[in-house]
Design a protein around this motif. Structure first.
Motif, PDB file in Angstrom:
ATOM      1  N   MET A 136       0.833  -1.192   0.000  1.00  0.00           N
ATOM      2  CA  MET A 136       0.000   0.000   0.000  1.00  0.00           C
ATOM      3  C   MET A 136       0.866   1.240   0.000  1.00  0.00           C
ATOM      4  N   GLY A 137       0.326   2.296  -0.563  1.00  0.00           N
ATOM      5  CA  GLY A 137       1.098   3.522  -0.606  1.00  0.00           C
ATOM      6  C   GLY A 137       0.221   4.757  -0.640  1.00  0.00           C
ATOM      7  N   TRP A 138       0.856   5.867  -0.376  1.00  0.00           N
ATOM      8  CA  TRP A 138       0.209   7.174  -0.481  1.00  0.00           C
ATOM      9  C   TRP A 138       0.895   7.985  -1.570  1.00  0.00           C
ATOM     10  N   PHE A 139       0.074   8.644  -2.374  1.00  0.00           N
ATOM     11  CA  PHE A 139       0.555   9.529  -3.415  1.00  0.00           C
ATOM     12  C   PHE A 139      -0.143  10.868  -3.261  1.00  0.00           C
TER      13      PHE A 139
ATOM     14  N   GLY B  53      -1.585  20.436 -12.509  1.00  0.00           N
ATOM     15  CA  GLY B  53      -0.473  20.721 -13.399  1.00  0.00           C
ATOM     16  C   GLY B  53       0.783  19.924 -13.127  1.00  0.00           C
ATOM     17  N   LYS B  54       0.752  19.122 -12.083  1.00  0.00           N
ATOM     18  CA  LYS B  54       1.927  18.324 -11.745  1.00  0.00           C
ATOM     19  C   LYS B  54       1.603  16.846 -11.797  1.00  0.00           C
ATOM     20  N   GLU B  55       2.626  16.050 -11.972  1.00  0.00           N
ATOM     21  CA  GLU B  55       2.437  14.608 -11.981  1.00  0.00           C
ATOM     22  C   GLU B  55       2.186  14.091 -10.559  1.00  0.00           C
ATOM     23  N   ARG B  56       1.497  12.973 -10.505  1.00  0.00           N
ATOM     24  CA  ARG B  56       1.270  12.348  -9.208  1.00  0.00           C
ATOM     25  C   ARG B  56       2.603  11.832  -8.664  1.00  0.00           C
ATOM     26  N   GLU B  57       2.872  12.109  -7.400  1.00  0.00           N
ATOM     27  CA  GLU B  57       4.149  11.710  -6.817  1.00  0.00           C
ATOM     28  C   GLU B  57       3.948  10.822  -5.602  1.00  0.00           C
ATOM     29  N   GLY B  58       4.878   9.897  -5.442  1.00  0.00           N
ATOM     30  CA  GLY B  58       4.819   9.012  -4.294  1.00  0.00           C
ATOM     31  C   GLY B  58       5.183   9.739  -3.020  1.00  0.00           C
TER      32      GLY B  58
ATOM     33  N   ASP C 281       3.082  20.860   0.920  1.00  0.00           N
ATOM     34  CA  ASP C 281       2.418  19.573   1.104  1.00  0.00           C
ATOM     35  C   ASP C 281       0.977  19.604   0.601  1.00  0.00           C
ATOM     36  N   THR C 282       0.519  20.763   0.234  1.00  0.00           N
ATOM     37  CA  THR C 282      -0.844  20.899  -0.278  1.00  0.00           C
ATOM     38  C   THR C 282      -1.049  20.040  -1.521  1.00  0.00           C
ATOM     39  N   GLY C 283      -2.187  19.373  -1.582  1.00  0.00           N
ATOM     40  CA  GLY C 283      -2.497  18.561  -2.743  1.00  0.00           C
ATOM     41  C   GLY C 283      -3.613  17.583  -2.444  1.00  0.00           C
ATOM     42  N   THR C 284      -3.963  16.806  -3.449  1.00  0.00           N
ATOM     43  CA  THR C 284      -4.909  15.726  -3.258  1.00  0.00           C
ATOM     44  C   THR C 284      -4.119  14.468  -2.969  1.00  0.00           C
ATOM     45  N   TYR C 285      -4.442  13.826  -1.879  1.00  0.00           N
ATOM     46  CA  TYR C 285      -3.716  12.643  -1.446  1.00  0.00           C
ATOM     47  C   TYR C 285      -4.528  11.397  -1.787  1.00  0.00           C
ATOM     48  N   TYR C 286      -3.835  10.435  -2.387  1.00  0.00           N
ATOM     49  CA  TYR C 286      -4.466   9.208  -2.837  1.00  0.00           C
ATOM     50  C   TYR C 286      -3.849   8.000  -2.155  1.00  0.00           C
ATOM     51  N   CYS C 287      -4.692   7.077  -1.820  1.00  0.00           N
ATOM     52  CA  CYS C 287      -4.269   5.772  -1.337  1.00  0.00           C
ATOM     53  C   CYS C 287      -4.206   4.840  -2.539  1.00  0.00           C
TER      54      CYS C 287
ATOM     55  N   THR D 151      12.771  -0.035  -3.777  1.00  0.00           N
ATOM     56  CA  THR D 151      13.199   1.358  -3.920  1.00  0.00           C
ATOM     57  C   THR D 151      12.582   2.054  -5.125  1.00  0.00           C
ATOM     58  N   THR D 152      11.888   1.310  -5.983  1.00  0.00           N
ATOM     59  CA  THR D 152      11.235   1.945  -7.132  1.00  0.00           C
ATOM     60  C   THR D 152       9.738   2.052  -6.910  1.00  0.00           C
ATOM     61  N   TRP D 153       9.322   2.144  -5.669  1.00  0.00           N
ATOM     62  CA  TRP D 153       7.918   2.129  -5.297  1.00  0.00           C
ATOM     63  C   TRP D 153       7.129   3.327  -5.784  1.00  0.00           C
ATOM     64  N   ALA D 154       7.796   4.437  -6.072  1.00  0.00           N
ATOM     65  CA  ALA D 154       7.084   5.700  -6.261  1.00  0.00           C
ATOM     66  C   ALA D 154       6.472   5.903  -7.645  1.00  0.00           C
ATOM     67  N   ASN D 155       6.576   4.922  -8.514  1.00  0.00           N
ATOM     68  CA  ASN D 155       5.987   5.029  -9.842  1.00  0.00           C
ATOM     69  C   ASN D 155       4.503   4.694  -9.766  1.00  0.00           C
ATOM     70  N   PRO D 156       3.629   5.668  -9.976  1.00  0.00           N
ATOM     71  CA  PRO D 156       2.198   5.406  -9.797  1.00  0.00           C
ATOM     72  C   PRO D 156       1.633   4.383 -10.770  1.00  0.00           C
ATOM     73  N   SER D 157       2.275   4.176 -11.906  1.00  0.00           N
ATOM     74  CA  SER D 157       1.755   3.218 -12.887  1.00  0.00           C
ATOM     75  C   SER D 157       1.845   1.781 -12.388  1.00  0.00           C
ATOM     76  N   ARG D 158       2.556   1.565 -11.285  1.00  0.00           N
ATOM     77  CA  ARG D 158       2.715   0.223 -10.737  1.00  0.00           C
ATOM     78  C   ARG D 158       1.631  -0.149  -9.738  1.00  0.00           C
ATOM     79  N   TYR D 159       0.662   0.707  -9.569  1.00  0.00           N
ATOM     80  CA  TYR D 159      -0.400   0.462  -8.597  1.00  0.00           C
ATOM     81  C   TYR D 159      -1.720   0.264  -9.337  1.00  0.00           C
ATOM     82  N   GLU D 160      -2.423  -0.811  -8.958  1.00  0.00           N
ATOM     83  CA  GLU D 160      -3.637  -1.170  -9.693  1.00  0.00           C
ATOM     84  C   GLU D 160      -4.900  -0.553  -9.100  1.00  0.00           C
ATOM     85  N   LEU D 161      -4.881  -0.346  -7.797  1.00  0.00           N
ATOM     86  CA  LEU D 161      -6.083   0.142  -7.125  1.00  0.00           C
ATOM     87  C   LEU D 161      -5.829   1.539  -6.574  1.00  0.00           C
ATOM     88  N   TRP D 162      -6.820   2.406  -6.727  1.00  0.00           N
ATOM     89  CA  TRP D 162      -6.695   3.789  -6.265  1.00  0.00           C
ATOM     90  C   TRP D 162      -7.972   4.229  -5.565  1.00  0.00           C
TER      91      TRP D 162
END
Length: 125
Positions: free
Chosen positions: A34-37, A42-47, A90-96, A105-116
């Motif tokens: 599980m992770g938080w993004f 205007g910005k990409e989703r970040e881990g 830190d302002t933004g929309t936070y996603y689980c 160590t490569t966890w932060a790539n959002p394309s690797r997560y199936e459920l949002w």
């Protein structure tokens, strides 16, 4: 059908704290990572942070290390993010998010997560 539902967002002054929660409804394998993004317009989703299924490994974005803490309660299918010493950036929309594979160590790539989840807004002023 699994759904991730976030809660706990809100508005806070700089230096304040918030606690985000994410509840998985329906069955989700305990082998999922599980992770938080977060994302701002205007910005990409970040881990932000991730945690291994057994809670033994956590990873954080450099920008939040020492201020944010990720944890999970597998008995309640709940993922949490405690955010201390919040800053305007830190302002933004936070996603689980959930991934059937743990990426280390490569966890932060959002394309690797199936459920949002649908996201929860955090505003720091």
């Amino acid at each position: 059908h699994v759904q991730l539902v976030e809660s706990g967002g809100g508005s806070v002054q700089a230096g304040g704290s918030l606690r985000l929660s994410c509840v998985a409804s329906g069955y989700i394998s305990r082998s999922y990572c599980m992770g938080w993004f977060r994302q701002t317009p205007g910005k990409e989703r970040e881990g932000v942070a991730t945690i291994s299924p057994d809670g033994g490994a956590t990873y954080y974005a450099d920008s939040v290390k020492g201020r944010f803490t990720v944890s999970q309660d597998n008995t309640k299918n709940t993922l949490s993010l405690v955010m201390d010493d919040l800053k305007p950036e830190d302002t933004g929309t936070y996603y689980c998010a959930a991934s059937g594979h743990c990426w280390g160590t490569t966890w932060a790539n959002p394309s690797r997560y199936e459920l949002w989840g649908q996201g929860t807004q955090v505003t720091v002023s």
